[in-house]
Design a protein around this motif. Sequence first.
Motif, mmCIF file in Angstrom:
data_model
loop_
_atom_site.group_PDB
_atom_site.id
_atom_site.type_symbol
_atom_site.label_atom_id
_atom_site.label_comp_id
_atom_site.label_asym_id
_atom_site.label_seq_id
_atom_site.Cartn_x
_atom_site.Cartn_y
_atom_site.Cartn_z
ATOM 1 N N ASP A 1 0.229 0.655 -4.375
ATOM 2 C CA ASP A 1 -0.673 -0.367 -4.907
ATOM 3 C C ASP A 1 -2.070 -0.192 -4.327
ATOM 4 O O ASP A 1 -2.245 0.293 -3.201
ATOM 5 N N ASP A 2 -3.092 -0.612 -5.087
ATOM 6 C CA ASP A 2 -4.450 -0.594 -4.548
ATOM 7 C C ASP A 2 -4.623 -1.767 -3.583
ATOM 8 O O ASP A 2 -3.777 -2.663 -3.500
ATOM 9 N N LEU B 1 0.830 -1.210 0.000
ATOM 10 C CA LEU B 1 0.000 0.000 0.000
ATOM 11 C C LEU B 1 0.862 1.256 0.000
ATOM 12 O O LEU B 1 0.564 2.233 -0.698
ATOM 13 N N ARG C 1 -6.554 -4.401 -3.433
ATOM 14 C CA ARG C 1 -6.623 -5.781 -3.951
ATOM 15 C C ARG C 1 -5.235 -6.295 -4.308
ATOM 16 O O ARG C 1 -4.873 -7.424 -3.982
ATOM 17 N N THR C 2 -4.455 -5.456 -4.982
ATOM 18 C CA THR C 2 -3.099 -5.861 -5.339
ATOM 19 C C THR C 2 -2.248 -6.049 -4.088
ATOM 20 O O THR C 2 -1.491 -7.020 -3.975
#
Length: 326
Positions: free
Chosen positions: A273-274, A269, A276-277
């Motif tokens: 990254d979002d 994070l 889900r990723t």
Amino acid sequence: MLIAAPNLTLDRILRIDELRPGEVLRFSEATVAPGGKGVNVARVCRAMGFPAVLVAMAPGRTGLAVVELLKDERLNVVPVTTSSEVRAASIVLERSGRVTVLNEPGPVVDDTEWGAFEDAVDRHLSDHRYLVCIGSTPPGSPPDGYARLVSLAKERGAGSLVDAAGATLASALRVGTDLVTPNLAEAEGLILGSTPQPAAERSSEVAERAMQAAVALAARGAAAAVVTAGAGVAAVRGTERWWTDAPDVEERNPIGAGDSLVGGLVGSLERGDDLRTALQVGIAAASASVETDLSGLVDPKRVVQLTRLVSAGSDVREEFPRRCPR
């Protein structure tokens, strides 16, 4: 990330053919190393190249010795000295794969010592995008200790993740932490107010229960809720609900898998990254950690391999209004 770790341990990881209570037994192998959930998160961050600082209570001479061992591992530690001595934990690994963990409660802290710990966290918050509050708090800690740290993070413009149980988790939910990551037993213990019923780790029942628990935690105040189970992870964020399977790996030591997930998740994070990723990376880190003997020890190349095997998750559209307590 900044990791708040108020309850360090000195772990003894012990291997034996079979644990037989009431008998005199000899272990075939013993490993002694610093431990605690925050330490495991810091280890994952170091392995994966995520910047992390660990703020830890260091009780007595043994606590300072544990801090030195952590520095030997090249972990960035901010110690807060307290009275008494550091707790110990015995982790017994049997040939069958059964694991028994004997955790001491930790030394009692007073209001002044907790205040010093809180001040240390506050001093370093401005340098970090996320605060991770993880693990049990020592006896004598304020019941809303993590909630107070989450409030400090909000004041400093930092995100927050809480991985805890019971009243500590409940208070953090009330102040609106950004993310919670309890395991299924911890989540159901809070939501149902009783000991949860066991179920096969890889079953539709576990996945459904984990999703119900994540929905309930989000309803109690978390911006996003992740509930870990043996089969995978249930996640809720706003109207989104998804389930992600964990890859099959050879399990050597499952202790610290959830902590490794937190390290991979928050590190991902922080680099942009979002969710889900980031959760894919976290699940891969957790899976890589159970393949090793030492909690939180991951091979970053293995994490990359496993990340490719973790899907982005299957959306869950079913509603559970009657079966998910608020």
